[in-house]
Structure formats: structure tokens, C-alpha cells
Design a protein around this motif. Structure first.
Motif, PDB file in Angstrom:
ATOM      1  N   THR A 249       3.299   3.505  10.140  1.00  0.00           N
ATOM      2  CA  THR A 249       2.246   2.500  10.290  1.00  0.00           C
ATOM      3  C   THR A 249       0.875   3.115  10.058  1.00  0.00           C
ATOM      4  O   THR A 249       0.601   4.239  10.499  1.00  0.00           O
ATOM      5  N   THR A 250       0.042   2.375   9.366  1.00  0.00           N
ATOM      6  CA  THR A 250      -1.362   2.729   9.259  1.00  0.00           C
ATOM      7  C   THR A 250      -2.176   1.448   9.372  1.00  0.00           C
ATOM      8  O   THR A 250      -1.667   0.354   9.095  1.00  0.00           O
ATOM      9  N   ALA A 251      -3.412   1.562   9.808  1.00  0.00           N
ATOM     10  CA  ALA A 251      -4.228   0.369  10.048  1.00  0.00           C
ATOM     11  C   ALA A 251      -5.627   0.566   9.487  1.00  0.00           C
ATOM     12  O   ALA A 251      -6.146   1.687   9.404  1.00  0.00           O
ATOM     13  N   PHE A 422       8.200   4.376   2.021  1.00  0.00           N
ATOM     14  CA  PHE A 422       6.772   4.684   2.062  1.00  0.00           C
ATOM     15  C   PHE A 422       6.502   5.930   2.899  1.00  0.00           C
ATOM     16  O   PHE A 422       7.138   6.137   3.943  1.00  0.00           O
ATOM     17  N   THR A 423       5.555   6.722   2.439  1.00  0.00           N
ATOM     18  CA  THR A 423       5.053   7.845   3.218  1.00  0.00           C
ATOM     19  C   THR A 423       3.761   7.412   3.908  1.00  0.00           C
ATOM     20  O   THR A 423       3.144   6.399   3.528  1.00  0.00           O
ATOM     21  N   ASP A 428      -1.627   4.601   3.720  1.00  0.00           N
ATOM     22  CA  ASP A 428      -3.078   4.742   3.816  1.00  0.00           C
ATOM     23  C   ASP A 428      -3.748   4.174   2.568  1.00  0.00           C
ATOM     24  O   ASP A 428      -4.740   3.430   2.654  1.00  0.00           O
ATOM     25  N   ARG A 429      -3.206   4.509   1.414  1.00  0.00           N
ATOM     26  CA  ARG A 429      -3.780   3.997   0.163  1.00  0.00           C
ATOM     27  C   ARG A 429      -3.620   2.484   0.065  1.00  0.00           C
ATOM     28  O   ARG A 429      -4.542   1.775  -0.367  1.00  0.00           O
ATOM     29  N   HIS A 430      -2.466   1.972   0.454  1.00  0.00           N
ATOM     30  CA  HIS A 430      -2.236   0.531   0.368  1.00  0.00           C
ATOM     31  C   HIS A 430      -3.143  -0.233   1.341  1.00  0.00           C
ATOM     32  O   HIS A 430      -3.615  -1.325   1.019  1.00  0.00           O
TER      33      HIS A 430
END
Length: 440
Positions: A249-251, A422-423, A428-430
Motif C-alpha cells: 500500500t502507498t498513499a 506490484f512493488t 508510489d509511481r502510480h
């Protein structure tokens, strides 16, 4: 008929109209069923989760979690008693599940003490205590529950200091959904504080389950979905199934004013954020014709407001993306309206389509979008200051999921991806690309 219009009628006509309205309400009311101890019917929502858990555990929804940070002198004698009283108030928190002819049924049990664990982190350096509590809560959030034996919830208290604690409640999704957490938090605080609560709801989740399954209008609505979802293809190429692992997860945060800039007339923030997500999915997949799943809640009746349980349903939305973003928002709004007008339980939708299920591919859609409400501040705890202790469950049951949560003047956009696809760097890029779509 409104009270003002009733007041304008003659006494006789008002009495007659009141009686007719009462009869109408009684005819459509959710009936409370007798409790004999025998297995009771599960709702479509419960059945979907039960079947997913038994067939492919990785595709089952994640546990529901509630985190609170409390400052003050926490009474570790009152807290277990409050938790037991909470379970006594809400049947679904003390329900177990049994299989009859391959289908799940719920068995309501008497209230019993609920597991409460105390993890003392005060031996660690002060700067390490909060991160360690977060890491432990992440592991606790992914723990599996035994649906047949129970219990289906547990509470862990992380002690960071003599007057600083973190409370972390984990509950299986079959017993509770995100919309029920506010009820759980409010009741737990009141019971801990010794406040007088009204009697437990006369209507409980098992009553809703029997009523809702009898009302599902599947035969007349299934043709819509067969036509709407004909010829759909997976958004992402299939990857081999992997052992259960938490997602990645990234936000990213973006101002509400940026989202509001795209709103025009009936276009909602839901449509704007989903539209941006569809543009991102188009870039990732190279396809214009996309299907994204979202969640709806069946808690649309007043008598269900105090009921704890699982009311969410999954709904596929098929949208053609294109290059014109305002036009896309119109298509999103039309897709949502059509889906809601023809909504049926997701498990019957999938079985009605008769599609062959592939391992590692979620049926009907692989990408999901959830628009959450602005988190309410936690209710008062006697002698304690409480605040929401945020914890995002990394749900890897979809290839890619977007959860949009209002945070004051901003939206938090959390992207969660399956670890096989996904890594952290990918996400992060998305996430940055998603923000740029909304604020070019």
C-alpha cells in the motif's frame, strides 16, 4: 404523508389514514424472528464471504479493524467487562457458522468473554514503541478466525507508557463491516464509561439476513448483468497464485478543492475520483473498456441503523474511458445509476453469469474502488482522551484497489496492489500519476 398534511385532515380521516400508514409500515417492516437455538439463514453478504473463505482464502475480504489511541489511566478491569457487554448487545459478534448441505448457516451463541491481550512495550526505547505497536497491529489485522468455533473478534492493548495505550480491535468481516465500526466504537466507549445505553436493538442482523434473502430480485435483474458484462476480459494478465501475503500500500493526498474543481451539476466526488482511477487503469492496461468493482451498503432503513453486521455488497461498474475526462464523468455517473437500479447480491450475480472461475483472478473484476466517509472522532471515554489510531489494512484480494478517504480539507488516496504484481516503487509511481490526473 407528512405530519403537517395529517394534521389538516378531519379527526375521522386522520385516524383512518394513520391506521393505513401503520398497516403499510407493518407490512414492509423487517420481522423479528424467534430464537430457538437452531441454525438460521445467512445473508447473501455472509454467504459470499463464507464461500470465498472456504474456496480461496486469499480472495476473502480482509478483517475489519478499529484502532484507538487513548491517553490517561486506562482501567484494564473495566475494559474486558465492557467488551463482553458489547458482544452481548450485538448478536452478530457472538455468532458462529456451520455448513448444512454445503451452504453456511449462522448459530447465535450466548455471550462469552472475548480475548483481550495486553502487550507491554515499555521495555523498548520510547521512540520505538509506537512503530512496534503499528507493526504488531499489522500482523494482528491479518490473523485468521475459525468461523465454526469463534470467537470472531479480539482486542489487543499495546502499552506504550503508564498513561499511553493503543487499542486495536480485529473482527472478521462476516460479522462486521466498516459502517458498523462507529456503532462498535460508541458502544464500547459508553460501556467502559458506565453510561446508560438504551436496550439492545430488538432487530438483530439475523432478522435482516432472512428478510434480505427473501427480497432479492434476482430473476428480473440478472438479464441486465448478463448483457452489461458480456465479453469482459481481465484488466490485468493472469499471474500464478501465490501464498497468502499482505498487499503493498502507498498513499498520496490531494486537496478537496482539486476534486471539487471537476464537479459539475450532478457529478459527485465519488465519480471524479473513480474517473481518475479509470484513467490510471487505462494507462496500466492499455485498454479502454474496463470493469471496476465498488461497494454498496444495504443499511438503507431506519430500523437497521443501530444494527452491527455485514451489509456491504460488491457491484461491478463497466465504463468506456476515452480521452475526454468530463465526458468520462458522465459515463461513470450513468454506469453507477444503472448498476444501483439493478443491484443483486454479488454471489448470485457471479453464479448467474456462469463464468468459469480462474485461480488468481477475482470474478467479474480485478480492480476495486472504495469511497469512505470522513472518519468520525472517537466518542468520549471516561477519564481518557481518545483519538482515531489509523491503521490501513493491506487488502490483496484484488490486483489493485483504490480507497479514497476524506481527511479534513484533503483526500487520502491509498493504492493497494497484490504483491505478485506490484512493488512498493510501482505503487508510489502510480499514486503520483493518479494525483497528476486530478491536478495536471
Amino acid at each position: 404523508m407528512t405530519a403537517d398534511r395529517l394534521a389538516g385532515l378531519s379527526d375521522r380521516r386522520r385516524e383512518l389514514m394513520t391506521r393505513l400508514l401503520a398497516q403499510k409500515a407493518a407490512a414492509t417492516a423487517i420481522p423479528a424472528l424467534p430464537r430457538s437455538g437452531a441454525p438460521m439463514e445467512c445473508s447473501h453478504e455472509q454467504r459470499r464471504i463464507w464461500l470465498a473463505t472456504r474456496a480461496t482464502p486469499d480472495s476473502a475480504p480482509p478483517n475489519v479493524t478499529l484502532g484507538l489511541a487513548v491517553t490517561g489511566e486506562l482501567d484494564l478491569t473495566r475494559l474486558p467487562a465492557a467488551l463482553t457487554a458489547l458482544v452481548s448487545r450485538h448478536e452478530t459478534l457472538r455468532t458462529r457458522y456451520t455448513s448444512v448441505d454445503g451452504l453456511p448457516y449462522q448459530v447465535i451463541r450466548p455471550a462469552q468473554p472475548v480475548p483481550l491481550e495486553l502487550t507491554d512495550l515499555t521495555a523498548l526505547p520510547e521512540a520505538e514503541r509506537e512503530p512496534e505497536a503499528l507493526a504488531l497491529s499489522l500482523a494482528a489485522a491479518g490473523e485468521r478466525f475459525d468461523l465454526e468455533r469463534g470467537p470472531l473478534l479480539r482486542l489487543t492493548v499495546y502499552r506504550l507508557g503508564p498513561h499511553e495505550h493503543r487499542l486495536f480491535l480485529v473482527c472478521h468481516h462476516i460479522a462486521c463491516d466498516g459502517g458498523s465500526l462507529a456503532l462498535v466504537a460508541a458502544d464500547l466507549a459508553a460501556l467502559y464509561s458506565g453510561a446508560e445505553l438504551p436496550p439492545p436493538p430488538s432487530l438483530q442482523y439475523a432478522d435482516y439476513a432472512a428478510w434480505s434473502t427473501a427480497r432479492a430480485r434476482v430473476p428480473e435483474r440478472l438479464p441486465y448483468w448478463r448483457d452489461r458484462l458480456a465479453g469482459i476480459e481481465p484488466v490485468f494478465p493472469r499471474v500464478p497464485p501465490t501464498p497468502a501475503r499482505p498487499g503493498v500500500t502507498t498513499a498520496v493526498r490531494i486537496g478537496r478543492d482539486v476534486v471539487d474543481r471537476w464537479r459539475d451539476g450532478p457529478v459527485t466526488s465519488f465519480a471524479v475520483l473513480l474517473g481518475a482511477y479509470l484513467v490510471l487503469l487505462r494507462r496500466l492496461s492499455g485498454r479502454d473498456d474496463l470493469v471496476v468493482g465498488t461497494v454498496t451498503t444495504g443499511r438503507g432503513r431506519r430500523e437497521l441503523e443501530p444494527v452491527v453486521g455485514c451489509f456491504i455488497n460488491l457491484v461491478p461498474l463497466r465504463v468506456t474511458v476515452g480521452d475526454d475526462f468530463p465526458a468520462l464523468l458522465t459515463r461513470v455517473r450513468e454506469a453507477v445509476a444503472g448498476a444501483l437500479a439493478n443491484e443483486i447480491p454479488f454471489d448470485t450475480l457471479v453464479s448467474g453469469l456462469g463464468a468459469h472461475r480462474l485461480p488468481g483472478v477475482h470474478p467479474a473484476f480485478q480492480a476495486a474502488f472504495v469511497h469512505r466517509d470522513d472518519p468520525a472522532p472517537p466518542p468520549g471515554w471516561a477519564g481518557l482522551r481518545a483519538r482515531v489510531w489509523e491503521h490501513e489494512v493491506d487488502d490483496a484480494s484484488f490486483d489493485l484497489g483504490l480507497t479514497a478517504t476524506p481527511r479534513g480539507a484533503e483526500y487520502e488516496l491509498a493504492l493497494t496492489g497484490g504483491p505478485a504484481r506490484f512493488t512498493p516503487g510501482d505503487l508510489d509511481r502510480h499514486a503520483q500519476a493518479l494525483a497528476a490526473i486530478l491536478d495536471p
